[in-house]
Scaffold this motif. Structure first.
Motif, mmCIF file in Angstrom:
data_model
loop_
_atom_site.group_PDB
_atom_site.id
_atom_site.type_symbol
_atom_site.label_atom_id
_atom_site.label_comp_id
_atom_site.label_asym_id
_atom_site.label_seq_id
_atom_site.Cartn_x
_atom_site.Cartn_y
_atom_site.Cartn_z
ATOM 1 N N LYS A 175 0.807 -1.218 0.000
ATOM 2 C CA LYS A 175 0.000 0.000 0.000
ATOM 3 C C LYS A 175 0.840 1.268 0.000
ATOM 4 C CE LYS A 175 -3.562 -2.643 0.225
ATOM 5 N NZ LYS A 175 -4.293 -2.961 -1.007
ATOM 6 N N TRP A 176 1.971 1.245 0.698
ATOM 7 C CA TRP A 176 2.824 2.432 0.785
ATOM 8 C C TRP A 176 4.083 2.183 -0.035
ATOM 9 C CZ3 TRP A 176 1.157 6.907 2.707
ATOM 10 C CH2 TRP A 176 0.052 6.892 3.571
ATOM 11 N N GLU A 177 4.281 2.995 -1.054
ATOM 12 C CA GLU A 177 5.389 2.789 -1.965
ATOM 13 C C GLU A 177 5.974 4.121 -2.430
ATOM 14 O OE1 GLU A 177 4.152 -1.228 -4.290
ATOM 15 O OE2 GLU A 177 2.950 0.537 -4.759
ATOM 16 N N ILE A 178 7.194 4.048 -2.942
ATOM 17 C CA ILE A 178 7.849 5.208 -3.542
ATOM 18 C C ILE A 178 7.658 5.107 -5.053
ATOM 19 C CG2 ILE A 178 10.056 6.370 -3.932
ATOM 20 C CD1 ILE A 178 10.941 5.258 -1.195
ATOM 21 N N LYS A 179 7.198 6.179 -5.667
ATOM 22 C CA LYS A 179 6.899 6.166 -7.103
ATOM 23 C C LYS A 179 8.079 6.686 -7.915
ATOM 24 C CE LYS A 179 2.913 7.778 -8.663
ATOM 25 N NZ LYS A 179 1.877 8.738 -9.134
ATOM 26 N N ALA A 180 8.391 5.948 -8.970
ATOM 27 C CA ALA A 180 9.401 6.403 -9.927
ATOM 28 C C ALA A 180 8.795 6.364 -11.323
ATOM 29 C CB ALA A 180 10.635 5.511 -9.865
ATOM 30 N N PHE A 181 9.075 7.378 -12.113
ATOM 31 C CA PHE A 181 8.690 7.385 -13.520
ATOM 32 C C PHE A 181 9.873 6.849 -14.325
ATOM 33 C CE2 PHE A 181 6.006 10.745 -11.719
ATOM 34 C CZ PHE A 181 4.760 10.367 -12.205
ATOM 35 N N VAL A 182 9.615 5.869 -15.203
ATOM 36 C CA VAL A 182 10.717 5.211 -15.904
ATOM 37 C C VAL A 182 10.455 5.168 -17.404
ATOM 38 C CG1 VAL A 182 11.227 3.781 -13.887
ATOM 39 C CG2 VAL A 182 9.740 2.871 -15.682
ATOM 40 N N LEU A 183 11.537 5.201 -18.154
ATOM 41 C CA LEU A 183 11.511 4.980 -19.598
ATOM 42 C C LEU A 183 12.257 3.680 -19.853
ATOM 43 C CD1 LEU A 183 10.934 6.125 -22.509
ATOM 44 C CD2 LEU A 183 13.271 6.982 -22.448
ATOM 45 N N ALA A 184 11.601 2.733 -20.511
ATOM 46 C CA ALA A 184 12.187 1.410 -20.697
ATOM 47 C C ALA A 184 12.086 0.963 -22.143
ATOM 48 C CB ALA A 184 11.484 0.397 -19.785
ATOM 49 N N ASP A 185 12.912 -0.016 -22.492
ATOM 50 C CA ASP A 185 12.807 -0.672 -23.786
ATOM 51 C C ASP A 185 11.533 -1.511 -23.774
ATOM 52 O OD1 ASP A 185 13.110 -2.636 -25.916
ATOM 53 O OD2 ASP A 185 15.184 -1.967 -26.060
ATOM 54 N N ALA A 186 10.639 -1.295 -24.738
ATOM 55 C CA ALA A 186 9.344 -1.969 -24.737
ATOM 56 C C ALA A 186 9.458 -3.461 -25.033
ATOM 57 C CB ALA A 186 8.414 -1.318 -25.760
ATOM 58 N N THR A 187 10.590 -3.914 -25.568
ATOM 59 C CA THR A 187 10.732 -5.325 -25.927
ATOM 60 C C THR A 187 11.263 -6.185 -24.793
ATOM 61 O OG1 THR A 187 12.967 -4.969 -26.816
ATOM 62 C CG2 THR A 187 11.105 -4.732 -28.339
ATOM 63 N N ASN A 188 12.005 -5.568 -23.851
ATOM 64 C CA ASN A 188 12.595 -6.390 -22.786
ATOM 65 C C ASN A 188 12.480 -5.781 -21.388
ATOM 66 O OD1 ASN A 188 14.638 -4.380 -22.720
ATOM 67 N ND2 ASN A 188 15.893 -5.515 -24.177
ATOM 68 N N GLY A 189 11.964 -4.556 -21.284
ATOM 69 C CA GLY A 189 11.751 -3.954 -19.975
ATOM 70 C C GLY A 189 12.970 -3.295 -19.358
ATOM 71 N N ILE A 191 15.253 -0.619 -18.072
ATOM 72 C CA ILE A 191 15.050 0.789 -17.725
ATOM 73 C C ILE A 191 16.292 1.588 -18.101
ATOM 74 C CG2 ILE A 191 14.710 2.418 -15.827
ATOM 75 C CD1 ILE A 191 13.076 0.267 -14.414
ATOM 76 N N THR A 192 16.119 2.564 -18.944
ATOM 77 C CA THR A 192 17.256 3.359 -19.403
ATOM 78 C C THR A 192 17.274 4.763 -18.815
ATOM 79 O OG1 THR A 192 18.374 4.222 -21.370
ATOM 80 C CG2 THR A 192 15.992 4.083 -21.466
ATOM 81 N N ARG A 193 16.094 5.291 -18.398
ATOM 82 C CA ARG A 193 16.016 6.605 -17.770
ATOM 83 C C ARG A 193 14.924 6.556 -16.720
ATOM 84 N NH1 ARG A 193 18.101 6.528 -22.439
ATOM 85 N NH2 ARG A 193 19.309 8.189 -23.418
ATOM 86 N N PHE A 194 15.121 7.342 -15.659
ATOM 87 C CA PHE A 194 14.133 7.340 -14.585
ATOM 88 C C PHE A 194 14.295 8.579 -13.724
ATOM 89 C CE2 PHE A 194 17.888 5.730 -12.532
ATOM 90 C CZ PHE A 194 17.801 6.159 -11.224
ATOM 91 N N PHE A 195 13.247 8.921 -12.998
ATOM 92 C CA PHE A 195 13.373 9.880 -11.909
ATOM 93 C C PHE A 195 12.336 9.540 -10.852
ATOM 94 C CE2 PHE A 195 10.233 12.102 -14.562
ATOM 95 C CZ PHE A 195 9.327 12.580 -13.619
ATOM 96 N N ILE A 196 12.663 9.850 -9.609
ATOM 97 C CA ILE A 196 11.813 9.498 -8.480
ATOM 98 C C ILE A 196 10.943 10.694 -8.113
ATOM 99 C CG2 ILE A 196 11.802 8.813 -6.036
ATOM 100 C CD1 ILE A 196 14.410 7.314 -6.579
ATOM 101 N N TYR A 197 9.664 10.432 -7.963
ATOM 102 C CA TYR A 197 8.696 11.482 -7.649
ATOM 103 C C TYR A 197 8.759 11.793 -6.153
ATOM 104 C CZ TYR A 197 4.176 13.813 -7.095
ATOM 105 O OH TYR A 197 3.194 14.714 -6.810
ATOM 106 N N THR A 198 8.963 13.071 -5.817
ATOM 107 C CA THR A 198 9.127 13.476 -4.417
ATOM 108 C C THR A 198 7.994 14.368 -3.906
ATOM 109 O OG1 THR A 198 10.477 15.386 -5.047
ATOM 110 C CG2 THR A 198 11.640 13.324 -4.600
ATOM 111 N N LYS A 199 6.877 14.410 -4.642
ATOM 112 C CA LYS A 199 5.708 15.194 -4.243
ATOM 113 C C LYS A 199 5.934 16.700 -4.276
ATOM 114 C CE LYS A 199 3.580 11.834 -1.106
ATOM 115 N NZ LYS A 199 3.031 11.651 0.253
ATOM 116 N N LYS A 200 6.921 17.135 -4.995
ATOM 117 C CA LYS A 200 7.169 18.570 -5.098
ATOM 118 C C LYS A 200 7.579 18.874 -6.532
ATOM 119 C CE LYS A 200 11.152 20.174 -3.759
ATOM 120 N NZ LYS A 200 12.301 20.632 -2.969
#
Length: 337
Positions: A175-189, A191-200
């Motif tokens: 229920k309680w998690e840290i959210k990250a937005f990620v960009l991934a290769d659609a064929t194998n998953g 993750i090549t780029r990401f950033f963590i959402y900090t509510k600000k």
């Protein structure tokens, strides 16, 4: 009979790390331990500065503990453990492991900025792990070149500690998690780029758009004018986003919430046959410029938007997909993916 576990160095872990990052973690951990012990009136257990081999072993053991879960921390060092007999005692004692865990520090303590409760606009909630996040971001890009098909999504990181950036997700297993937005290769998953959402609010070139659109545009910056195909789910998909991406020569396809601004009213559910009067495989689409919006009926209506599948193109064909109808399998008409 207990199994005996032999520890082997994993090339995967060290592929994403450099000797410089290990030196930094060791130096900052020792610096923090010296400062922290100087703040305490009690001496406590003797402390010896952690070494780089010890730190590598500590990270490896911590990863192991996430895979092999015992009831108590001490069980990992028990020779008579009924679960699994390990060689951890040959690496370091449980006391030494707990010492390193207590003083582990990624950032330079002297560079950490104090928190100002009255004004948090300049406070980085990730500053204590920022050097490692930045390092991983660079290594993820350098070690693998993604293909033509990419995707943007969220990655949820379970976390039980106290931290203001945690998100409450009632429909998730954790229920309680840290959210990250990620960009991934659609064929194998991968993750090549990401950033963590900090509510600000974060520094971005697109402050005029919402969070979802902003996340996508920030993640695909390195793909401008390279012609990739981006796949999104209905959390991100919108006509405005897809038109912006098309201006950067980024094609896109994704499921759609038909209530989004700019979506054709002709495809609204109120304008379509009711479920009792429509057959599986029903399909309808509308196009405007580079955008094609469509609806397909399987067991319910599914909406999608695309700038990579135009009905006017010669490769645009209605295929079939296999579905179950009671005990038998049937072929159902399906638009291109």
């Amino acid at each position: 009979m207990a199994l005996k576990l032999h520890f082997l160095a994993t090339p995967v872990l060290f592929a994403f790390s450099t000797e410089e990052i290990w030196d930094m973690i060791v130096a900052n951990t020792n610096n923090y331990a010296e400062w922290k012990r100087g703040q305490s009136e009690t001496v406590g257990r003797p402390w010896a500065p952690v070494t780089k081999p010890e730190m590598k072993a500590f990270i490896g053991v911590t990863i192991l503990m996430g895979i092999l879960k015992f009831p108590r921390l001490e069980d990992y060092w028990q020779e008579s453990c009924k679960y699994l007999r390990t060689d951890l005692a040959e690496v370091f004692s449980s006391v030494r492991y707990q010492q390193i865990s207590r003083f582990l520090h990624i950032s330079d303590r002297t560079q950490d900025l104090p928190r100002n409760p009255g004004d948090e606009s300049q406070h980085d909630r990730l500053q204590k792990v920022r050097p490692l996040i930045d390092h991983c971001g660079l290594k993820f890009k350098d070690l693998y070149q993604v293909g033509k098909h990419i995707t943007v999504d969220e990655a949820m990181i379970p976390f039980k500690g106290k931290w203001g950036i945690k998100q409450y997700m009632k429909d998730k297993p954790h229920k309680w998690e840290i959210k990250a937005f990620v960009l991934a290769d659609a064929t194998n998953g991968y993750i090549t780029r990401f950033f963590i959402y900090t509510k600000k609010s974060v520094e971005t070139q697109y402050p005029e758009v919402g969070l979802c659109t902003q996340a996508v545009l920030d993640l695909v910056e390195d793909f401008h004018h390279k012609g990739p195909v981006l796949y999104t789910d209905n959390y991100y998909t919108s006509p405005d986003l897809y038109m912006t991406l098309h201006g950067y020569d980024i094609y896109a396809t994704g499921t759609l919430r038909i209530s989004r601004k700019g979506c054709p009213k002709e495809l609204a559910k109120s304008q379509l046959p009711t479920k009792s009067r429509v057959r599986r495989g029903f399909y309808k689409h509308l196009s405007k410029g580079p955008l094609t919006a469509g609806v397909w009926f399987d067991r319910r209506y599914v909406y999608f938007l695309s700038t990579s599948h135009l009905p006017s193109l010669p490769d645009f064909t209605i295929a079939t997909t296999e579905r179950r109808d009671g005990a038998r399998k049937v072929d159902v008409l399906c638009p291109p993916p």
